[in-house]
Design an enzyme around this catalytic site. Structure first.
Site, PDB file in Angstrom:
ATOM      1  N   HIS A 126       0.860  -1.187   0.000  1.00  0.00           N
ATOM      2  CA  HIS A 126       0.000   0.000   0.000  1.00  0.00           C
ATOM      3  C   HIS A 126       0.897   1.237   0.000  1.00  0.00           C
ATOM      4  O   HIS A 126       1.950   1.256   0.632  1.00  0.00           O
ATOM      5  CB  HIS A 126      -0.885   0.022   1.259  1.00  0.00           C
ATOM      6  CG  HIS A 126      -2.071   0.915   1.141  1.00  0.00           C
ATOM      7  ND1 HIS A 126      -1.989   2.263   1.352  1.00  0.00           N
ATOM      8  CD2 HIS A 126      -3.347   0.657   0.799  1.00  0.00           C
ATOM      9  CE1 HIS A 126      -3.173   2.804   1.176  1.00  0.00           C
ATOM     10  NE2 HIS A 126      -4.023   1.856   0.820  1.00  0.00           N
ATOM     11  N   ASP A 161      -7.970  -5.397   0.220  1.00  0.00           N
ATOM     12  CA  ASP A 161      -8.441  -6.245  -0.879  1.00  0.00           C
ATOM     13  C   ASP A 161      -8.071  -7.710  -0.711  1.00  0.00           C
ATOM     14  O   ASP A 161      -8.570  -8.564  -1.436  1.00  0.00           O
ATOM     15  CB  ASP A 161      -7.862  -5.720  -2.200  1.00  0.00           C
ATOM     16  CG  ASP A 161      -8.420  -4.345  -2.517  1.00  0.00           C
ATOM     17  OD1 ASP A 161      -7.630  -3.396  -2.642  1.00  0.00           O
ATOM     18  OD2 ASP A 161      -9.651  -4.218  -2.580  1.00  0.00           O
TER      19      ASP A 161
HETATM   20  C1  SDX Z   1      -6.361   0.013  -2.714  1.00  0.00           C
HETATM   21  O1  SDX Z   1      -4.506   4.487  -2.012  1.00  0.00           O
HETATM   22  C2  SDX Z   1      -5.465   3.893  -1.304  1.00  0.00           C
HETATM   23  O2  SDX Z   1      -5.839   4.295  -0.230  1.00  0.00           O
HETATM   24  C3  SDX Z   1      -6.059   2.719  -2.012  1.00  0.00           C
HETATM   25  C4  SDX Z   1      -7.044   1.900  -1.210  1.00  0.00           C
HETATM   26  C5  SDX Z   1      -8.307   2.671  -0.921  1.00  0.00           C
HETATM   27  O3  SDX Z   1      -9.018   2.303   0.037  1.00  0.00           O
HETATM   28  O4  SDX Z   1      -8.633   3.601  -1.714  1.00  0.00           O
HETATM   29  O5  SDX Z   1      -6.464   1.484   0.016  1.00  0.00           O
HETATM   30  C6  SDX Z   1      -7.485   0.649  -1.975  1.00  0.00           C
HETATM   31  O6  SDX Z   1      -6.160   0.347  -3.850  1.00  0.00           O
HETATM   32  C7  SDX Z   1      -5.459  -0.958  -1.984  1.00  0.00           C
HETATM   33  C8  SDX Z   1      -4.245  -1.429  -2.860  1.00  0.00           C
HETATM   34  C9  SDX Z   1      -4.723  -2.540  -3.774  1.00  0.00           C
HETATM   35  N1  SDX Z   1      -3.709  -2.891  -4.760  1.00  0.00           N
HETATM   36  C10 SDX Z   1      -3.029  -4.064  -4.693  1.00  0.00           C
HETATM   37  O7  SDX Z   1      -3.168  -4.874  -3.780  1.00  0.00           O
HETATM   38  C11 SDX Z   1      -2.129  -4.317  -5.903  1.00  0.00           C
HETATM   39  C12 SDX Z   1      -0.778  -4.892  -5.406  1.00  0.00           C
HETATM   40  N2  SDX Z   1      -0.101  -3.813  -4.701  1.00  0.00           N
HETATM   41  C13 SDX Z   1       0.795  -2.995  -5.471  1.00  0.00           C
HETATM   42  O8  SDX Z   1       0.609  -2.889  -6.819  1.00  0.00           O
HETATM   43  C14 SDX Z   1       1.342  -1.788  -4.711  1.00  0.00           C
HETATM   44  O9  SDX Z   1       1.660  -2.213  -3.457  1.00  0.00           O
HETATM   45  C15 SDX Z   1       0.468  -0.558  -4.619  1.00  0.00           C
HETATM   46  C16 SDX Z   1       0.016  -0.087  -5.956  1.00  0.00           C
HETATM   47  C17 SDX Z   1      -0.731  -0.831  -3.768  1.00  0.00           C
HETATM   48  C18 SDX Z   1       1.299   0.543  -3.942  1.00  0.00           C
HETATM   49  O10 SDX Z   1       2.322   0.857  -4.831  1.00  0.00           O
HETATM   50  P1  SDX Z   1       3.431   1.999  -4.447  1.00  0.00           P
HETATM   51  O11 SDX Z   1       3.149   2.636  -3.169  1.00  0.00           O
HETATM   52  O12 SDX Z   1       3.574   2.871  -5.644  1.00  0.00           O
HETATM   53  O13 SDX Z   1       4.698   1.137  -4.215  1.00  0.00           O
HETATM   54  P2  SDX Z   1       5.657   0.635  -5.350  1.00  0.00           P
HETATM   55  O14 SDX Z   1       4.863   0.091  -6.501  1.00  0.00           O
HETATM   56  O15 SDX Z   1       6.646   1.716  -5.630  1.00  0.00           O
HETATM   57  O16 SDX Z   1       6.362  -0.596  -4.626  1.00  0.00           O
HETATM   58  C19 SDX Z   1       7.415  -0.372  -3.698  1.00  0.00           C
HETATM   59  C20 SDX Z   1       8.271  -1.630  -3.798  1.00  0.00           C
HETATM   60  C21 SDX Z   1       8.625  -1.981  -5.245  1.00  0.00           C
HETATM   61  O17 SDX Z   1       9.883  -2.656  -5.207  1.00  0.00           O
HETATM   62  P3  SDX Z   1      11.222  -1.764  -5.616  1.00  0.00           P
HETATM   63  O18 SDX Z   1      10.955  -1.217  -7.019  1.00  0.00           O
HETATM   64  O19 SDX Z   1      11.324  -0.698  -4.580  1.00  0.00           O
HETATM   65  O20 SDX Z   1      12.339  -2.795  -5.580  1.00  0.00           O
HETATM   66  O21 SDX Z   1       7.527  -2.758  -3.299  1.00  0.00           O
HETATM   67  C22 SDX Z   1       7.319  -3.698  -4.362  1.00  0.00           C
HETATM   68  C23 SDX Z   1       7.579  -2.985  -5.675  1.00  0.00           C
HETATM   69  O22 SDX Z   1       8.045  -3.882  -6.648  1.00  0.00           O
HETATM   70  N3  SDX Z   1       5.921  -4.112  -4.254  1.00  0.00           N
HETATM   71  C24 SDX Z   1       5.490  -5.376  -4.372  1.00  0.00           C
HETATM   72  C25 SDX Z   1       4.100  -5.303  -4.163  1.00  0.00           C
HETATM   73  N4  SDX Z   1       3.730  -4.036  -3.939  1.00  0.00           N
HETATM   74  C26 SDX Z   1       4.863  -3.304  -4.007  1.00  0.00           C
HETATM   75  N5  SDX Z   1       6.140  -6.528  -4.629  1.00  0.00           N
HETATM   76  C27 SDX Z   1       5.374  -7.642  -4.683  1.00  0.00           C
HETATM   77  N6  SDX Z   1       4.021  -7.683  -4.503  1.00  0.00           N
HETATM   78  C28 SDX Z   1       3.352  -6.521  -4.234  1.00  0.00           C
HETATM   79  N7  SDX Z   1       2.034  -6.536  -4.033  1.00  0.00           N
END
Ligand code: SDX
Length: 429
Positions: free
Chosen positions: A306, A363
């Site tokens: 998140h 989720d």
């Molecule tokens: C919701 O914003 C809100 O409040 C949203 C929400 C709401 O109520 O409105 O809470 C609802 O959207 C919840 C989130 C649902 N999405 C997912 O579950 C999809 C999987 N999660 C990711 O795609 C990700 O964690 C996000 C999109 C939720 C957050 O992305 P960020 O904050 O932009 O973080 P990032 O993509 O920059 O990741 C940071 C690091 C990365 O590694 P590095 O590039 O630093 O090496 O963490 C890794 C990412 O690769 N990473 C993951 C991961 N999520 C982040 N690695 C594996 N699995 C994951 N799920």
């Protein structure tokens, strides 16, 4: 505003920028004068360090795993209140008195019907159209029916549009589902509460009476509370940006639904279930954990991570409890729950997830619960949209009522071609 200032040294010049303090959470550096004083923009794609507005609605402490709606902890609202009470709180800032609650329930209940001609909209879709596509279209179409509540400058019309939106979104959602399975639409019933009405409109059939399962209805009501608002997330920011141009509220909510659909946002609940089904059994979890950690593999653990929560999403804990309650009440054992629990256990002990502070978000468990209630996977994000509509509306209302609000118009760092003259086609090689 505090007296504290932030000093910025740029090109041998130092400028001072005001620091603003909120009632809770990080202070902000007010950079509104930056471009005028320095000719420079800030650069923050994805808004990782940017406060886009001032708000009094929802507070999140991502490190502590805290979520407050108008100061009230989400855990207390989910335990003691109902969804319409939460709607009132988000919209008006205070918990309703008994009389206010009765009036609000009455107003919402009596706006649940949609214009009979709305039913014709659905005929244009294939039966297998994704229900989120249907919702974007039908909610946007509401602005074609309700011209008497699209003048955003009129507080009465804003209130009517807000009431209509919150009341009608479940009806449209149920209609989208009924259309997809070729069942007749079921009209709302005014003697049912919000969640029960939606369950009946979704699952009742004309040839027999539908009995609402009160445990399931209470669980769905709680799920709506958990999803109601969440500060300046992607879809809420979309609604605010659309609303800042003066677009009518129905069009703004349709924009929010479109943004929520993405798998990185509200579409994650549908993606989680697909992921759990792809994993299938506990013994295949290590393979998928390895894929999630592999930089060259686009696979991510859906439902994990998140932007704000770097601790456990408080909603995920409540969702897990609700999942267990619903499965127990329905006498169901879903093997995917075992896979989810084991996946969570392994991930929470894995250095990659610990270092990157990736925890289950709301989720991760919601899909299993909704599947147990009988909702098809494609409708999961629609249910998220039903709940989030009040948050979008409350945030839109707050922006419209802010005398200082302006049209949102970000700038950019341009790295394209510098100025060059046109070459006639007969001179191009
Ligand atoms: C919701 O914003 C809100 O409040 C949203 C929400 C709401 O109520 O409105 O809470 C609802 O959207 C919840 C989130 C649902 N999405 C997912 O579950 C999809 C999987 N999660 C990711 O795609 C990700 O964690 C996000 C999109 C939720 C957050 O992305 P960020 O904050 O932009 O973080 P990032 O993509 O920059 O990741 C940071 C690091 C990365 O590694 P590095 O590039 O630093 O090496 O963490 C890794 C990412 O690769 N990473 C993951 C991961 N999520 C982040 N690695 C594996 N699995 C994951 N799920």
């Amino acid at each position: 505003m505090s007296d504290e200032k932030g000093s910025l040294g740029l090109g041998g010049k130092t400028i001072e920028l005001p620091v603003m303090q909120g009632s809770m959470g990080p202070e902000v550096l007010d950079i509104r004068s930056l471009y005028g004083e320095t000719g420079m923009f800030t650069f923050d794609p994805g808004f990782t360090s940017t406060a886009s507005c001032e708000s009094k609605i929802t507070f999140i402490d991502g490190d502590a795993g805290v979520l407050l709606y108008r100061g009230y902890p989400i855990e207390q609202l989910a335990e003691h209140g109902d969804f319409l009470e939460t709607c009132y709180l988000l919209l008006y800032g205070e918990l309703p008195t008994p009389a206010q609650k009765a009036d609000f329930d009455y107003r919402i209940t009596r706006h649940t019907m949609v214009h009979e001609q709305m039913a014709r909209f659905f005929q244009g879709f294939r039966r297998d159209a994704h229900p989120m596509a249907v919702m974007v279209a039908s909610v946007g179409a509401l602005s074609a029916f309700y011209h008497d509540s699209t003048n955003i400058a009129d507080p009465t019309q804003r209130m009517i549009a807000s009431t209509r939106m919150i009341a009608k979104i479940p009806t449209l959602a149920a209609m989208a589902y009924k259309y997809s399975i070729g069942h007749p639409f079921v009209y709302p019933k005014n003697d049912l509460d919000y969640a029960s009405n939606f369950l009946r409109m979704t699952f009742a059939v004309p040839c027999e009476d539908y009995k609402v399962n009160q445990i399931v209805s209470r669980a769905l009501d709680r799920i709506f509370i958990l999803h109601a608002d969440h500060e300046q997330n992607a879809s809420t920011s979309t609604v605010r940006l659309a609303g800042s141009s003066g677009a009518n509220p129905f069009a703004c909510i349709a924009a929010g639904i479109a943004s929520l659909w993405g798998p990185a946002h509200g579409g994650a609940n549908e993606a989680v279930l697909k992921m759990l089904e792809e994993i299938g059994t506990v013994d295949r979890i290590p393979h998928f954990i390895a894929r999630a950690k592999d930089k060259n593999d686009p696979f991510r653990l859906m439902g994990f991570g998140h932007r704000v929560y770097k601790n456990y999403d408080p909603r995920a804990k409540l969702m897990q409890q609700t999942t267990r309650e619903v499965l127990r009440e329905l006498g169901l054992k879903d093997p995917l729950l075992e896979v989810a629990l084991e996946l969570e256990r392994i991930a929470l002990h894995d250095d990659y997830f610990i270092e990157k502070k990736l925890y289950p978000n709301i989720d991760f468990y919601s899909g299993i619960t909704l599947k147990a209630m009988g909702f098809p996977t494609t409708t999961f994000t629609v249910l998220f949209a039903i709940a989030r509509t009040v948050g979008w509306i409350a945030q839109w209302k707050e922006m419209i009522e802010d005398p200082g609000s302006k049209i949102g118009r970000p700038r950019q760092l341009y790295t394209g071609a510098t100025r060059r003259d046109y070459t006639p086609i007969n001179k191009r090689s």
